[in-house]
Design an enzyme around this catalytic site. Structure first.
Site, PDB file in Angstrom:
ATOM      1  N   VAL A  63       0.854  -1.184   0.000  1.00  0.00           N
ATOM      2  CA  VAL A  63       0.000   0.000   0.000  1.00  0.00           C
ATOM      3  C   VAL A  63       0.893   1.237   0.000  1.00  0.00           C
ATOM      4  CG1 VAL A  63      -1.763   1.320   1.231  1.00  0.00           C
ATOM      5  CG2 VAL A  63      -1.845  -1.190   1.241  1.00  0.00           C
ATOM      6  N   LYS A 136      -9.112   6.510 -17.543  1.00  0.00           N
ATOM      7  CA  LYS A 136     -10.522   6.921 -17.533  1.00  0.00           C
ATOM      8  C   LYS A 136     -10.632   8.436 -17.709  1.00  0.00           C
ATOM      9  CE  LYS A 136     -14.740   6.850 -14.735  1.00  0.00           C
ATOM     10  NZ  LYS A 136     -15.425   6.297 -13.550  1.00  0.00           N
ATOM     11  N   HIS A 273      -1.421 -26.767 -48.029  1.00  0.00           N
ATOM     12  CA  HIS A 273      -2.776 -26.400 -47.619  1.00  0.00           C
ATOM     13  C   HIS A 273      -3.206 -27.133 -46.349  1.00  0.00           C
ATOM     14  CE1 HIS A 273      -2.982 -24.154 -51.285  1.00  0.00           C
ATOM     15  NE2 HIS A 273      -2.819 -25.233 -52.015  1.00  0.00           N
ATOM     16  N   ASN A 414     -13.140 -36.086 -44.230  1.00  0.00           N
ATOM     17  CA  ASN A 414     -12.840 -37.498 -44.033  1.00  0.00           C
ATOM     18  C   ASN A 414     -11.450 -37.806 -44.571  1.00  0.00           C
ATOM     19  OD1 ASN A 414     -15.294 -38.458 -42.853  1.00  0.00           O
ATOM     20  ND2 ASN A 414     -16.293 -38.282 -44.845  1.00  0.00           N
ATOM     21  N   PHE A 459     -14.398 -44.560 -38.201  1.00  0.00           N
ATOM     22  CA  PHE A 459     -14.812 -45.907 -38.594  1.00  0.00           C
ATOM     23  C   PHE A 459     -15.436 -45.948 -39.989  1.00  0.00           C
ATOM     24  CE2 PHE A 459     -18.668 -44.735 -35.897  1.00  0.00           C
ATOM     25  CZ  PHE A 459     -19.549 -44.571 -36.968  1.00  0.00           C
ATOM     26  N   ARG A 506     -10.843 -42.093 -32.399  1.00  0.00           N
ATOM     27  CA  ARG A 506     -10.915 -41.479 -33.722  1.00  0.00           C
ATOM     28  C   ARG A 506     -10.160 -40.151 -33.723  1.00  0.00           C
ATOM     29  NH1 ARG A 506     -17.139 -39.101 -34.085  1.00  0.00           N
ATOM     30  NH2 ARG A 506     -16.643 -37.068 -33.154  1.00  0.00           N
TER      31      ARG A 506
END
Length: 510
Positions: A63, A136, A273, A414, A459, A506
């Site tokens: 402080v 401010k 890419h 996919n 899958f 997966r």
């Protein structure tokens, strides 16, 4: 009325010279703690903050500026008579300039072996409060948080031309600075308490560079980095040669590094890419690159290559024979640099490749929001695989299946990938149906498909992809399993003597 500047900085670069400039412009300097000592030792007539507040610094400096004499002097509107009257009644002098930068919280976090108490003590309270008060009231108070602005501030003060726009720019920088600071603190506490997805999610990034354009020339872009980035990251790379990176370069290079992190043996990854067009693993980095190149010598043209070993002269000769946008490696030998820097536009980057940040999150923006998920750090070993067919894979097939599984993880869904002898030979990426991806990968592999293995990121909903694999001469397949029609694919494999293993995991990549 005298002009007053309050200076309290942790980063003391150029602060003496700046304070001297303010004194020359007839500002009284008020300062705190270590900053006060630095200024007084330099012969600058600075006064202590407790001479302003009439209250000593207490609690080990926790402080010292949290006082009405400070914040009244910052927040009072000069054009409001009521504010002026209250200041006079309470013997508060206005503060015209605030120069503050904060306790080094980020640098403390980065210190090896730092204790929690030290981290907590480097959370600044008074500094952000003064900055916010001054920002401010920016129409009346000039607020400076960045040492890089010292020169321009003195330039506008000399002719007294610190206009509204300039003041507002400095205030805007303050609020960005405190937001960044608070975000680091918030994320530290979230980490300490184990909150992965709290009720609000605050992130902060620091600008690395502006980019010439974004994905396309009509789009604007810039590159920012995580200020606490750990592990292998393009944000920490050092560019040795070539023109600056583009938006697409950065995207592709990041994809290459994510793939490269999967392999510990000498490996080379070629990306186009954001999909791998060639991955090779071998006994030497030169051989690994040759394998990656031969995987798809057409698509690699104009691509990005990442390697996990030093680029030697042999590898450099190979790299120099084709047009590449970027080569990334942990280092380049002196001879390799001599060879590659003869190509004017090739970008050569080095970065530390020994660590990987497993704990980071992936953010994807959507209109009006953001999706947040942990990174796909999932992996499998031979022991994790479940053999679904009558025939188990041979040792060579098993090696190739694990290699292919690491690679297909980084192909847009996919995704179907064919591999043989630690080399990708066919990649089918980003198709709307799985059998379409398989046909692309098989067509790319051509005659090499015979005796290869196939990896699928998810899958098989029906046996048509396996039927294409049979026609191509694929001998083993790795896939997650879990389809209601798994048995149909298993039956086709058993009929033709193909081994198939399930990972139970997966790797969708959208």
């Amino acid at each position: 009325m005298k002009k007053r500047a309050l200076i309290s900085v942790s980063d003391k670069r150029n602060i003496v010279e700046f304070a001297e400039g303010l004194v020359a412009l007839h500002y009284e300097i008020v300062s705190t703690g270590g900053t006060l000592s630095v200024l007084q030792d330099a012969g600058i007539p600075a006064i202590a903050i407790d001479a302003v507040t009439g209250f000593p610094e207490i609690l080990d400096g926790r402080v010292k500026t949290l006082h009405p004499s400070v914040h009244g002097g910052l927040l009072a509107k000069r054009s409001y008579p009521s504010h002026q009257k209250q200041m006079e009644e309470n013997h508060i002098d206005p503060i015209d300039i605030v120069v503050v930068n904060l306790y080094p919280f980020k640098q403390t976090l980065e210190k090896e072996g730092v204790l929690k108490d030290e981290i907590i003590e480097n959370i600044d309270i008074g500094g952000p409060t003064m900055l916010r008060s001054a920002a401010k009231n920016f129409t009346d108070v000039l607020v400076v948080v960045d040492p890089g602005d010292y020169e321009s501030v003195l330039d506008v003060l000399k002719p007294n031309k610190a206009d509204y726009d300039y003041r507002q720019q400095l205030a805007a920088k303050v609020f960005r600075h405190t937001a960044n600071y608070d975000a680091l603190i918030a994320n530290y506490f979230a980490s300490e308490t184990g909150e992965k997805f709290p009720e609000t999610y605050t992130v902060t990034y620091e600008k690395v560079q502006s980019l010439r354009y974004g994905e396309n020339p009509h789009q604007e872009a810039a590159f920012y980095k995580n200020p606490l980035q750990n592990g292998m990251s393009l944000a920490t790379a050092k560019q040795l040669h070539g023109k600056e990176l583009s938006y697409n370069n950065i995207q592709d290079a990041n994809a290459a590094l994510e793939i490269l992190a999967e392999y510990t043996d000498p490996a080379a990854v070629a990306v186009k890419h954001m999909n791998p067009c060639g991955i090779g693993v071998s006994a030497s980095i030169a051989d690994a690159f040759q394998v990656a190149f031969e995987a798809d010598p057409v698509s690699i043209f104009g691509g990005i290559v990442a390697l996990n070993r030093e680029v030697d002269s042999q590898t450099a000769e190979q790299l120099s024979e084709i047009f590449l946008e970027i080569v990334i490696a942990p280092s380049f030998s002196e001879k390799a640099l001599e060879i590659l820097t003869q190509k004017k536009n090739i970008r050569l980057l080095t970065l530390e490749m020994t660590t990987k940040d497993e704990a980071s999150y992936k953010l994807t923006t959507v209109d009006g929001g953001v999706l947040i998920q942990s990174r796909d750090n999932g992996s499998v070993t031979a022991e994790d695989l479940a053999v679904a067919t009558k025939r188990a894979p041979s040792e060579q097939e098993l090696q190739d299946l694990l290699f292919a599984w690491k690679a297909v993880k980084h192909v847009k869904s996919n995704a179907i990938l064919l591999a043989k002898n630690n080399q990708t030979i066919g990649v089918g990426a980003g198709q709307m149906n799985r059998v379409g991806a398989a046909k692309i990968a098989i067509d790319q592999a051509g005659k090499k498909a015979t005796g290869s293995v196939m990896a699928s990121d998810a899958f098989f909903p029906m046996p048509d992809t396996v039927e294409e694999a049979v026609k191509a001469g694929v001998t083993a397949i790795i896939q997650p399993g879990g389809s209601k029609r798994d048995q149909d694919s298993i039956d086709v494999c058993d009929k033709h003597g193909i081994a198939m293993v399930f990972t139970g995991m997966r790797h969708f990549k959208h």
